[in-house]
Design a protein around this motif. Sequence first.
Motif, PDB file in Angstrom:
ATOM      1  N   ASN A 191       6.169 -77.581 -49.957  1.00 28.67           N
ATOM      2  CA  ASN A 191       7.543 -77.187 -50.243  1.00 28.67           C
ATOM      3  C   ASN A 191       7.956 -77.227 -51.707  1.00 28.67           C
ATOM      4  O   ASN A 191       9.009 -76.711 -52.052  1.00 28.67           O
ATOM      5  N   ARG A 192       7.156 -77.869 -52.546  1.00 30.09           N
ATOM      6  CA  ARG A 192       7.540 -78.023 -53.947  1.00 30.09           C
ATOM      7  C   ARG A 192       6.374 -77.668 -54.862  1.00 30.09           C
ATOM      8  O   ARG A 192       5.229 -77.548 -54.415  1.00 30.09           O
ATOM      9  N   THR A 193       6.666 -77.536 -56.153  1.00 31.13           N
ATOM     10  CA  THR A 193       5.651 -77.091 -57.113  1.00 31.13           C
ATOM     11  C   THR A 193       5.110 -78.213 -57.988  1.00 31.13           C
ATOM     12  O   THR A 193       4.215 -77.986 -58.802  1.00 31.13           O
ATOM     13  N   GLY A 194       5.664 -79.419 -57.834  1.00 27.66           N
ATOM     14  CA  GLY A 194       5.236 -80.529 -58.672  1.00 27.66           C
ATOM     15  C   GLY A 194       3.994 -81.216 -58.137  1.00 27.66           C
ATOM     16  O   GLY A 194       3.493 -80.900 -57.047  1.00 27.66           O
ATOM     17  N   PRO A 195       3.498 -82.207 -58.857  1.00 24.80           N
ATOM     18  CA  PRO A 195       2.266 -82.886 -58.457  1.00 24.80           C
ATOM     19  C   PRO A 195       2.511 -83.972 -57.415  1.00 24.80           C
ATOM     20  O   PRO A 195       3.590 -84.580 -57.358  1.00 24.80           O
ATOM     21  N   TYR A 196       1.495 -84.232 -56.610  1.00 25.39           N
ATOM     22  CA  TYR A 196       1.478 -85.438 -55.810  1.00 25.39           C
ATOM     23  C   TYR A 196       0.654 -86.458 -56.584  1.00 25.39           C
ATOM     24  O   TYR A 196      -0.526 -86.230 -56.881  1.00 25.39           O
ATOM     25  N   ILE A 197       1.275 -87.591 -56.920  1.00 24.10           N
ATOM     26  CA  ILE A 197       0.636 -88.641 -57.706  1.00 24.10           C
ATOM     27  C   ILE A 197       0.366 -89.827 -56.790  1.00 24.10           C
ATOM     28  O   ILE A 197       1.270 -90.332 -56.131  1.00 24.10           O
ATOM     29  N   MET A 198      -0.868 -90.250 -56.760  1.00 22.67           N
ATOM     30  CA  MET A 198      -1.290 -91.379 -55.906  1.00 22.67           C
ATOM     31  C   MET A 198      -1.569 -92.594 -56.773  1.00 22.67           C
ATOM     32  O   MET A 198      -2.305 -92.506 -57.761  1.00 22.67           O
ATOM     33  N   SER A 199      -1.006 -93.723 -56.412  1.00 21.19           N
ATOM     34  CA  SER A 199      -1.275 -94.951 -57.164  1.00 21.19           C
ATOM     35  C   SER A 199      -2.525 -95.639 -56.623  1.00 21.19           C
ATOM     36  O   SER A 199      -2.766 -95.677 -55.417  1.00 21.19           O
ATOM     37  N   VAL A 200      -3.304 -96.178 -57.551  1.00 18.16           N
ATOM     38  CA  VAL A 200      -4.489 -96.962 -57.234  1.00 18.16           C
ATOM     39  C   VAL A 200      -4.380 -98.247 -58.043  1.00 18.16           C
ATOM     40  O   VAL A 200      -4.143 -98.200 -59.253  1.00 18.16           O
ATOM     41  N   SER A 201      -4.531 -99.384 -57.384  1.00 19.07           N
ATOM     42  CA  SER A 201      -4.303-100.659 -58.049  1.00 19.07           C
ATOM     43  C   SER A 201      -5.340-101.679 -57.609  1.00 19.07           C
ATOM     44  O   SER A 201      -5.819-101.645 -56.475  1.00 19.07           O
ATOM     45  N   PRO A 202      -5.692-102.622 -58.494  1.00 22.81           N
ATOM     46  CA  PRO A 202      -6.704-103.613 -58.125  1.00 22.81           C
ATOM     47  C   PRO A 202      -6.168-104.858 -57.441  1.00 22.81           C
ATOM     48  O   PRO A 202      -6.931-105.571 -56.777  1.00 22.81           O
ATOM     49  N   TRP A 203      -4.851-105.154 -57.584  1.00 28.15           N
ATOM     50  CA  TRP A 203      -4.375-106.470 -57.136  1.00 28.15           C
ATOM     51  C   TRP A 203      -2.862-106.457 -57.088  1.00 28.15           C
ATOM     52  O   TRP A 203      -2.222-105.549 -57.639  1.00 28.15           O
ATOM     53  N   GLN A 204      -2.280-107.488 -56.452  1.00 20.88           N
ATOM     54  CA  GLN A 204      -0.836-107.694 -56.497  1.00 20.88           C
ATOM     55  C   GLN A 204      -0.536-109.169 -56.261  1.00 20.88           C
ATOM     56  O   GLN A 204      -0.735-109.697 -55.162  1.00 20.88           O
ATOM     57  N   PHE A 205      -0.114-109.845 -57.314  1.00 18.16           N
ATOM     58  CA  PHE A 205       0.324-111.238 -57.227  1.00 18.16           C
ATOM     59  C   PHE A 205       1.346-111.499 -58.316  1.00 18.16           C
ATOM     60  O   PHE A 205       1.161-111.089 -59.468  1.00 18.16           O
ATOM     61  N   LYS A 206       2.414-112.173 -57.943  1.00 18.19           N
ATOM     62  CA  LYS A 206       3.467-112.502 -58.898  1.00 18.19           C
ATOM     63  C   LYS A 206       4.034-113.868 -58.528  1.00 18.19           C
ATOM     64  O   LYS A 206       4.227-114.160 -57.347  1.00 18.19           O
ATOM     65  N   ASN A 207       4.286-114.691 -59.525  1.00 17.21           N
ATOM     66  CA  ASN A 207       4.802-116.028 -59.250  1.00 17.21           C
ATOM     67  C   ASN A 207       5.751-116.442 -60.373  1.00 17.21           C
ATOM     68  O   ASN A 207       5.373-117.154 -61.294  1.00 17.21           O
ATOM     69  N   LEU A 208       6.994-115.962 -60.268  1.00 17.86           N
ATOM     70  CA  LEU A 208       7.985-116.205 -61.314  1.00 17.86           C
ATOM     71  C   LEU A 208       9.132-117.080 -60.843  1.00 17.86           C
ATOM     72  O   LEU A 208      10.224-117.048 -61.408  1.00 17.86           O
ATOM     73  N   GLY A 209       8.911-117.843 -59.783  1.00 20.37           N
ATOM     74  CA  GLY A 209       9.797-118.936 -59.485  1.00 20.37           C
ATOM     75  C   GLY A 209      10.958-118.708 -58.552  1.00 20.37           C
ATOM     76  O   GLY A 209      11.705-119.642 -58.262  1.00 20.37           O
ATOM     77  N   THR A 210      11.135-117.490 -58.046  1.00 15.34           N
ATOM     78  CA  THR A 210      12.207-117.245 -57.085  1.00 15.34           C
ATOM     79  C   THR A 210      11.635-116.550 -55.859  1.00 15.34           C
ATOM     80  O   THR A 210      10.538-115.986 -55.906  1.00 15.34           O
TER      81      THR A 210
END
Length: 427
Positions: free
Chosen positions: A204-223
């Motif tokens: 339906n559209r002319t723009g790109p489909y962008i797929m994210s690829v990531s190695p990890w996800q961890f966050k620890n900022l205290g809340t």
Amino acid sequence: MVPILALLGAGAVMFRVVEAASVFSHFMVQNSYSYAESDWQNDMTTAASIGIDGFALNIAAADYEVGQLVTAFSVAEQLGFKLFLSFDMSYTWESSDMVSIVQNHSDSSAMYTWNNAVLVSTYAGDNYDDSFWSGFKSSLSSEGITISLAPAFTDYRDPSLADSLLSDFSSIDGFFNWWSWPDDVDANLTTATDLAYQAVIKSNRTGPYIMSVSPWQFKNLGTSDTDWVELSDTLWYYRWLQAIQDVNPDIVEIVTWNDYAESHYIGDINPNVNLGDLAPNYVNSNFTHASWRNVAQYFISWYKNGSAPTVTNDQVVFWYRGWPKATSCSTGSPPRNSDFPVDAVFALSLLSSEATVGLYIGSNSFSWDAPAGASMGSVPFPSEDSQIPYIAISRDGNTTKSGYGSLYVQQSDCSYYNFNPYVGIVE
């Protein structure tokens, strides 16, 4: 234990041919406050050396970041490196400021274009209604600038909402699926979201489909809303295979180059970046991720060229955490989903020909017959304290390469809950 390759099924080595495509890495301009021109040069040349075409510049405010964009585009022009703007809409933006920033760089030779239109992306932004985005595009159009808008509207993750995305936002041209980790579940990520949103965009559209690829996800900022870990043990392997085998997106965007606080950085840790008060507890010199770039280089070549590259230098990239997940630490609380990660050393081999890869830590060991190319295995953490992994490649009973990790796995003496992995390499 069994080789992780086997867990993917017999069809895991059957891949469709893909057309040449682009790879970008998400770059947090917020972390460039102290950057000199040489810092930009180093990051861009390092990224380009593994096949990354450019950076998606995550910009959060019209402050010092605007000046850093000037330097970034100047350096990128000199290097032939590409850039596009990704507005971080979790911050408050005025459309006029966004228009001005796009105007400043729209005619740069480093600006990435899609179908002759300036590519513009976001992080979030679906809290701004469609009139905001249509007005943003119209203002640029009145200045003679046509953009292709491919935002990461993060509320659109459920595959069943794909059609609603287009009816809710008639102004968008493409889509960036930000979600490259499991969604608070103890299971690997599937491609259901990618395939659903890719289908509606390409139909339906002319723009790109962008797929994210990531190695990890961890966050620890205290809340409670900044402490979490997602199941990422083998993510850096199977997510690339999903991009190549299942999705074939127009653009792969690696998340991220330098978002240190979320532990998915593949760039070097810049010592001049202010990481705040808490992130240095789990982002420091012991937790470099540089060797993940070797994995990226292999899969980027595969994704762009449609066939797995020939490995000429045997290597094993490995990663592991410093403490078992049940270890009690003296500061803070366990992050959300802390039960999900497996207590193990994970290893990804890149081999020129079949060999045996052995993993050893304490009294535990595991080996597998690794084929040429990429495969994975793992060995559980031992019960003994203060153990360090040893990795060996052997052929015909002879060890050809071997090495140790640089971080001991401890059973106690934990000062801060840290699920950020150490990443090493034997080569």
